[in-house]
Design a protein around this motif. Structure first.
Motif, PDB file in Angstrom:
ATOM      1  N   ARG A 165      29.536  77.294  47.659  1.00 41.43           N
ATOM      2  CA  ARG A 165      29.456  76.138  46.749  1.00 41.43           C
ATOM      3  C   ARG A 165      30.832  75.526  46.530  1.00 41.43           C
ATOM      4  O   ARG A 165      30.995  74.298  46.556  1.00 41.43           O
ATOM      5  CB  ARG A 165      28.847  76.560  45.414  1.00 41.43           C
ATOM      6  CG  ARG A 165      27.336  76.726  45.427  1.00 41.43           C
ATOM      7  CD  ARG A 165      26.782  76.795  44.015  1.00 41.43           C
ATOM      8  NE  ARG A 165      27.359  77.908  43.261  1.00 41.43           N
ATOM      9  CZ  ARG A 165      26.869  79.145  43.263  1.00 41.43           C
ATOM     10  NH1 ARG A 165      25.800  79.428  43.991  1.00 41.43           N
ATOM     11  NH2 ARG A 165      27.446  80.095  42.539  1.00 41.43           N
ATOM     12  N   LEU A 170      27.155  75.364  53.147  1.00 44.16           N
ATOM     13  CA  LEU A 170      25.870  76.016  52.941  1.00 44.16           C
ATOM     14  C   LEU A 170      25.995  77.492  53.274  1.00 44.16           C
ATOM     15  O   LEU A 170      26.609  77.855  54.282  1.00 44.16           O
ATOM     16  CB  LEU A 170      24.791  75.391  53.830  1.00 44.16           C
ATOM     17  CG  LEU A 170      24.478  73.907  53.636  1.00 44.16           C
ATOM     18  CD1 LEU A 170      23.400  73.469  54.639  1.00 44.16           C
ATOM     19  CD2 LEU A 170      24.035  73.610  52.213  1.00 44.16           C
ATOM     20  N   ASP A 191      21.470  79.154  50.470  1.00 40.16           N
ATOM     21  CA  ASP A 191      20.891  77.826  50.719  1.00 40.16           C
ATOM     22  C   ASP A 191      19.786  77.848  51.761  1.00 40.16           C
ATOM     23  O   ASP A 191      18.803  77.114  51.643  1.00 40.16           O
ATOM     24  CB  ASP A 191      22.003  76.864  51.168  1.00 40.16           C
ATOM     25  CG  ASP A 191      23.035  76.644  50.087  1.00 40.16           C
ATOM     26  OD1 ASP A 191      22.700  76.009  49.078  1.00 40.16           O
ATOM     27  OD2 ASP A 191      24.171  77.125  50.256  1.00 40.16           O
ATOM     28  N   ASN A 215      15.196  75.484  49.902  1.00 44.80           N
ATOM     29  CA  ASN A 215      14.718  74.694  48.770  1.00 44.80           C
ATOM     30  C   ASN A 215      15.198  73.253  48.782  1.00 44.80           C
ATOM     31  O   ASN A 215      14.592  72.402  48.138  1.00 44.80           O
ATOM     32  CB  ASN A 215      15.154  75.348  47.449  1.00 44.80           C
ATOM     33  CG  ASN A 215      14.356  76.592  47.128  1.00 44.80           C
ATOM     34  OD1 ASN A 215      13.157  76.648  47.355  1.00 44.80           O
ATOM     35  ND2 ASN A 215      15.038  77.615  46.617  1.00 44.80           N
ATOM     36  N   ASP A 216      16.270  72.961  49.487  1.00 46.89           N
ATOM     37  CA  ASP A 216      16.863  71.625  49.468  1.00 46.89           C
ATOM     38  C   ASP A 216      15.976  70.637  50.230  1.00 46.89           C
ATOM     39  O   ASP A 216      15.742  70.795  51.429  1.00 46.89           O
ATOM     40  CB  ASP A 216      18.259  71.673  50.091  1.00 46.89           C
ATOM     41  CG  ASP A 216      19.012  70.363  49.942  1.00 46.89           C
ATOM     42  OD1 ASP A 216      18.689  69.407  50.688  1.00 46.89           O
ATOM     43  OD2 ASP A 216      19.907  70.289  49.083  1.00 46.89           O
ATOM     44  N   ASP A 217      15.503  69.602  49.541  1.00 48.80           N
ATOM     45  CA  ASP A 217      14.580  68.650  50.153  1.00 48.80           C
ATOM     46  C   ASP A 217      15.234  67.857  51.283  1.00 48.80           C
ATOM     47  O   ASP A 217      14.618  67.620  52.332  1.00 48.80           O
ATOM     48  CB  ASP A 217      14.054  67.669  49.101  1.00 48.80           C
ATOM     49  CG  ASP A 217      13.244  68.352  48.009  1.00 48.80           C
ATOM     50  OD1 ASP A 217      12.749  69.468  48.250  1.00 48.80           O
ATOM     51  OD2 ASP A 217      13.111  67.770  46.907  1.00 48.80           O
ATOM     52  N   GLU A 218      16.479  67.428  51.085  1.00 45.78           N
ATOM     53  CA  GLU A 218      17.151  66.609  52.097  1.00 45.78           C
ATOM     54  C   GLU A 218      17.397  67.409  53.374  1.00 45.78           C
ATOM     55  O   GLU A 218      17.127  66.932  54.483  1.00 45.78           O
ATOM     56  CB  GLU A 218      18.472  66.072  51.551  1.00 45.78           C
ATOM     57  CG  GLU A 218      19.218  65.183  52.533  1.00 45.78           C
ATOM     58  CD  GLU A 218      20.519  64.632  51.971  1.00 45.78           C
ATOM     59  OE1 GLU A 218      21.310  64.063  52.753  1.00 45.78           O
ATOM     60  OE2 GLU A 218      20.743  64.782  50.748  1.00 45.78           O
TER      61      GLU A 218
END
Length: 378
Positions: A165, A170, A191, A215-218
């Motif tokens: 982070r 990632l 991630d 989990n990251d939509d993009e």
């Protein structure tokens, strides 16, 4: 309502067939789908490279088991890794990988991604300061295995997630050795989770596959585009076989762990064994971290004999342990990593010890496994 792991493994993404009531979802063994009108596919299904109901069931199930919003499955674990690299990295980006990474992962970065303009460095996953010190301004991925293959090192997922982070990178966790039953990296801050579903998830040494969970939509949208554009997807029968295997993952992993703990204790006490790598041993340097982030310690063990010739002799002598590559099946396997799964790392900084033996401890009768190792060790 929230459900337990075993319930999700059997039911998530696997509702009875609405047309026939079949309890086990069918294999949609088709390449294409009839459309109601031009540009009007039924339920969005057009072509099975893009999507297939059986693959969708597997993707939904694995996402549920890892606590992820998104799941994507592939023709192999390396196909999943390659798709991830090409979806999120560009020429000039930098990646950190374990200094004892799986040989196929090392080969992918050293022989394929590097030619595409991706640079990489190695770090010890159990050494947070080492990982932090390898971060550069262009680091895009911190890629770890925990436990690592084949030296069973343990990385502190939460601590490494903090480093990622801070770096704007990632954290990718290869969770193949642990399986989602023993460890859930997303809940610890990772991630992306990578699996070779060939291993514990499939569990029967009869199907090859891979998966990415996140989990990251993009990022998930980028991965879906590349999954379709690159086309390294698993077929419907492979997806169905993997779903069949995952239903018993929890009970299998308990037996793998039971057997491996006894095998590890046997090896520690044997005079011909000079070192045992198993995170369930209190003397393992990563034991405390493993206790913190794993349910149990898995079915993988490596050990050293002090003599490369002796290591090969042991591999060639077992009768219940089958001499073979791969891992995570119901049967016990033995191999010589230096000349088998990790041969691609020979001569590099990731070369494994020549006297190393790796065991994938299966679910056979434990007395038979111990007797087999006893006769092989002599």
């Amino acid at each position: 309502m929230s459900y337990g792991f075993e319930t999700l493994a059997i039911h998530a993404g696997q509702e009875p067939d609405p047309r026939t009531g079949a309890v086990i979802p069918p294999i949609f063994q088709t390449s294409t789908y009839a459309q109601d009108a031009v540009g009007a596919p039924r339920l969005g299904y057009e072509y099975s490279r893009s999507s297939n109901p059986t693959r969708d069931s597997l993707q939904e199930c694995l996402a549920a088991l890892e606590g992820a919003r998104h799941g994507l499955t592939f023709a192999s674990g390396l196909a999943a890794e390659d798709t991830l690299i090409r979806a999120v990295c560009q020429p000039g980006d930098h990646v950190i990988i374990p200094d004892d990474a799986y040989g196929g992962t090392f080969r992918l970065f050293a022989k394929v991604a590097e030619r595409w303009g991706i640079s990489w460095s190695t770090a010890g996953v159990s050494n947070v300061d080492d990982v932090r010190g390898k971060v550069t301004a262009s680091t895009k991925l911190i890629w770890i295995e925990t436990p690592t293959n084949p030296l069973l090192n343990i990385g502190d997922i939460a601590a490494l997630a903090g480093i990622a982070r801070d770096a704007g990178a990632l954290l990718v966790v290869d969770n193949t050795f642990a399986s989602p039953y023993l460890q859930q990296p997303l809940a610890l801050g990772a991630d992306v989770v990578v699996h070779s579903t060939t291993k514990y998830i499939g569990g029967h040494s009869d199907v090859v596959g891979g998966a990415l969970l996140l989990n990251d939509d993009e990022v998930a949208n980028q991965l879906r585009f590349h999954q379709n554009a690159m086309g390294a997807v698993n077929g419907p029968f492979d997806a169905w076989l993997t779903l069949r295997g995952v239903k018993t993952l929890a009970v299998r992993m308990e037996r793998h762990c039971d057997n491996a703990e006894q095998v590890a204790r046997f090896l520690v006490a044997h005079p011909k064994v000079t070192q045992v790598y198993y995170p369930g041993l209190v003397e393992h340097p990563g034991h405390e971290v493993a206790v913190k982030q794993m349910r149990r310690f898995g079915g993988m063990i490596s050990f050293r004999t002090g003599d490369p010739v002796e290591a090969e002799r042991i591999c060639n002598t077992t009768k219940v342990f089958t001499l073979a590559e791969s891992l995570g099946g119901i049967e016990s396997l033995i191999e010589h990593p230096g000349k088998m799964t990790h041969l691609s790392a020979a001569g590099s900084a990731l070369e494994v010890p020549a006297d190393l033996v790796r065991l994938s401890v299966g679910i056979e009768t434990i007395d038979d496994l111990l007797a087999d190792l006893a006769q092989a060790l002599g």
